[in-house]
Design a protein around this motif. Structure first.
Motif, mmCIF file in Angstrom:
data_model
loop_
_atom_site.group_PDB
_atom_site.id
_atom_site.type_symbol
_atom_site.label_atom_id
_atom_site.label_comp_id
_atom_site.label_asym_id
_atom_site.label_seq_id
_atom_site.Cartn_x
_atom_site.Cartn_y
_atom_site.Cartn_z
ATOM 1 N N ASN A 1 7.009 -10.055 -5.464
ATOM 2 C CA ASN A 1 7.328 -9.934 -6.890
ATOM 3 C C ASN A 1 6.425 -8.930 -7.596
ATOM 4 O O ASN A 1 6.514 -8.770 -8.815
ATOM 5 N N PHE A 2 5.552 -8.274 -6.848
ATOM 6 C CA PHE A 2 4.648 -7.266 -7.430
ATOM 7 C C PHE A 2 5.467 -6.151 -8.081
ATOM 8 O O PHE A 2 6.316 -5.523 -7.452
ATOM 9 N N GLY A 3 5.189 -5.916 -9.363
ATOM 10 C CA GLY A 3 5.982 -4.945 -10.115
ATOM 11 C C GLY A 3 5.833 -3.509 -9.661
ATOM 12 O O GLY A 3 6.674 -2.660 -9.974
ATOM 13 N N GLY A 4 4.756 -3.217 -8.933
ATOM 14 C CA GLY A 4 4.543 -1.843 -8.484
ATOM 15 C C GLY A 4 5.272 -1.507 -7.202
ATOM 16 O O GLY A 4 5.145 -0.394 -6.681
ATOM 17 N N ALA A 5 6.023 -2.465 -6.670
ATOM 18 C CA ALA A 5 6.828 -2.224 -5.465
ATOM 19 C C ALA A 5 8.262 -2.624 -5.776
ATOM 20 O O ALA A 5 8.527 -3.771 -6.121
ATOM 21 N N LYS A 6 9.172 -1.682 -5.685
ATOM 22 C CA LYS A 6 10.561 -1.988 -6.038
ATOM 23 C C LYS A 6 11.520 -1.319 -5.060
ATOM 24 O O LYS A 6 11.255 -0.229 -4.543
ATOM 25 N N ASP A 7 12.623 -1.994 -4.830
ATOM 26 C CA ASP A 7 13.647 -1.442 -3.946
ATOM 27 C C ASP A 7 14.309 -0.248 -4.627
ATOM 28 O O ASP A 7 14.733 -0.344 -5.788
ATOM 29 N N PRO A 35 1.041 3.410 -6.305
ATOM 30 C CA PRO A 35 -0.394 3.136 -6.175
ATOM 31 C C PRO A 35 -1.099 3.000 -7.515
ATOM 32 O O PRO A 35 -2.080 2.262 -7.634
ATOM 33 N N GLU A 36 -0.611 3.702 -8.538
ATOM 34 C CA GLU A 36 -1.239 3.597 -9.855
ATOM 35 C C GLU A 36 -0.991 2.216 -10.457
ATOM 36 O O GLU A 36 -1.860 1.661 -11.129
ATOM 37 N N GLU A 37 0.181 1.676 -10.216
ATOM 38 C CA GLU A 37 0.485 0.330 -10.701
ATOM 39 C C GLU A 37 -0.389 -0.703 -9.999
ATOM 40 O O GLU A 37 -0.819 -1.688 -10.610
ATOM 41 N N LEU A 38 -0.658 -0.476 -8.719
ATOM 42 C CA LEU A 38 -1.549 -1.382 -7.984
ATOM 43 C C LEU A 38 -2.940 -1.359 -8.597
ATOM 44 O O LEU A 38 -3.553 -2.415 -8.818
ATOM 45 N N GLN A 54 -19.555 2.848 -9.463
ATOM 46 C CA GLN A 54 -19.300 3.269 -8.091
ATOM 47 C C GLN A 54 -18.072 2.552 -7.531
ATOM 48 O O GLN A 54 -17.230 3.161 -6.863
ATOM 49 N N LEU A 55 -17.954 1.262 -7.840
ATOM 50 C CA LEU A 55 -16.804 0.476 -7.380
ATOM 51 C C LEU A 55 -15.506 1.074 -7.907
ATOM 52 O O LEU A 55 -14.537 1.235 -7.165
ATOM 53 N N ASN A 56 -15.488 1.403 -9.193
ATOM 54 C CA ASN A 56 -14.284 1.986 -9.781
ATOM 55 C C ASN A 56 -13.920 3.316 -9.129
ATOM 56 O O ASN A 56 -12.749 3.604 -8.887
ATOM 57 N N ALA A 57 -14.934 4.122 -8.855
ATOM 58 C CA ALA A 57 -14.684 5.417 -8.214
ATOM 59 C C ALA A 57 -14.091 5.225 -6.822
ATOM 60 O O ALA A 57 -13.157 5.935 -6.424
ATOM 61 N N VAL A 58 -14.623 4.245 -6.089
ATOM 62 C CA VAL A 58 -14.134 3.975 -4.735
ATOM 63 C C VAL A 58 -12.706 3.434 -4.784
ATOM 64 O O VAL A 58 -11.843 3.819 -3.983
ATOM 65 N N LEU A 59 -12.438 2.540 -5.736
ATOM 66 C CA LEU A 59 -11.084 1.985 -5.861
ATOM 67 C C LEU A 59 -10.069 3.066 -6.210
ATOM 68 O O LEU A 59 -8.959 3.097 -5.664
ATOM 69 N N GLU A 60 -10.448 3.954 -7.112
ATOM 70 C CA GLU A 60 -9.538 5.036 -7.503
ATOM 71 C C GLU A 60 -9.278 5.974 -6.334
ATOM 72 O O GLU A 60 -8.152 6.429 -6.121
ATOM 73 N N GLU A 61 -10.322 6.243 -5.568
ATOM 74 C CA GLU A 61 -10.156 7.100 -4.399
ATOM 75 C C GLU A 61 -9.266 6.441 -3.364
ATOM 76 O O GLU A 61 -8.415 7.082 -2.744
ATOM 77 N N ALA A 62 -9.447 5.132 -3.178
ATOM 78 C CA ALA A 62 -8.726 4.413 -2.131
ATOM 79 C C ALA A 62 -7.274 4.158 -2.494
ATOM 80 O O ALA A 62 -6.392 4.227 -1.627
ATOM 81 N N PHE A 63 -7.006 3.861 -3.765
ATOM 82 C CA PHE A 63 -5.667 3.402 -4.128
ATOM 83 C C PHE A 63 -4.903 4.360 -5.035
ATOM 84 O O PHE A 63 -3.736 4.645 -4.799
ATOM 85 N N GLU A 64 -5.550 4.888 -6.060
ATOM 86 C CA GLU A 64 -4.824 5.823 -6.913
ATOM 87 C C GLU A 64 -4.558 7.122 -6.181
ATOM 88 O O GLU A 64 -3.549 7.785 -6.404
ATOM 89 N N GLY A 65 -5.462 7.477 -5.282
ATOM 90 C CA GLY A 65 -5.287 8.722 -4.529
ATOM 91 C C GLY A 65 -4.695 8.499 -3.159
ATOM 92 O O GLY A 65 -4.979 9.232 -2.218
#
Length: 219
Positions: A145-151, A174-177, A207-218
């Motif tokens: 039901n995650f809104g960032g994944a849709k058929d 990935p941005e929605e995640l 640092q955590l935010n930077a790592v999360l953005e690198e891992a998921f937004e990018g």
């Protein structure tokens, strides 16, 4: 000796003839089905057999698909299932579950990379919260039901003598995640504790935010 060699050559010739006839007969029984390229928002998504029955194509997602494609962040996952059920929704449900298994595997790999990058510098009060956050990230990605994944596409194949095959193509944003992560209870509690720890905590949180953005937004 010459007789033995001649028998071997004859035997090989028979084997090659049998194999040739086998492939000819089987190729005659296989109908070559051309592929059709499916685009959404002007972006090529997948090539499907021309005899596929398309039950859903989400043109409304076209602008977002094109935007993610231009940014190099377009992620689509495929799920496939075969079922004797006469109800297409049952087949699509199984196919969608398969797609989400692949999404979860992908996100889990990214989460592990992110965790390894911050774990080396995190203090022990924040270590358990970091681990809890990564588990939460994975659980978000497994939620159908995650809104960032849709058929964005559903199609099926119904061929004589075969079980019906159902395929679902899922757009993963990935941005929605990342937005969902930052609204999670685990993330907000970690932010609160980091701020309470003063400068060192804030430095870690940045640092955590930077790592999360690198891992998921990018992604």
């Amino acid at each position: 000796m010459g007789r033995v060699m001649r028998m071997k050559r004859d035997s090989l010739r028979i084997v090659f003839i049998v194999l040739f006839l086998f492939f000819v007969v089987n190729l005659q029984g296989v109908k070559s089905v051309p592929l059709v390229r499916i685009q959404i928002g002007g972006v090529p998504i997948v090539e499907i057999p021309s005899d596929a029955i398309i039950d859903m194509k989400d043109e409304a997602s076209g602008p977002r698909i094109a935007e993610l494609y231009e940014m190099g962040k377009l992620l689509v996952f495929y799920g496939e299932a075969s079922t004797p059920s006469p109800f297409p929704e049952e087949g699509y449900k199984k196919a969608r579950e398969e797609a989400f298994i692949r999404i979860a595997q992908y996100v889990e790999l990214r989460a592990k990379v992110a965790e390894s990058k911050v774990s080396a510098t995190v203090s022990s009060p924040l270590l358990s919260r970091t681990q809890s956050l990564m588990k939460r990230i994975i659980s978000i990605s497994t939620d159908t039901n995650f809104g960032g994944a849709k058929d964005i596409l559903r199609y099926r194949l119904k061929r004589s003598g075969e079980l019906a095959r159902y395929v679902v193509v899922v757009l993963f944003d990935p941005e929605e995640l990342l937005n969902t992560i930052k609204m999670s209870k685990e993330y907000l509690e970690m932010e609160k504790q980091a701020r309470a720890m003063g400068e060192a905590g804030l430095e870690f949180f940045q640092q955590l935010n930077a790592v999360l953005e690198e891992a998921f937004e990018g992604m």
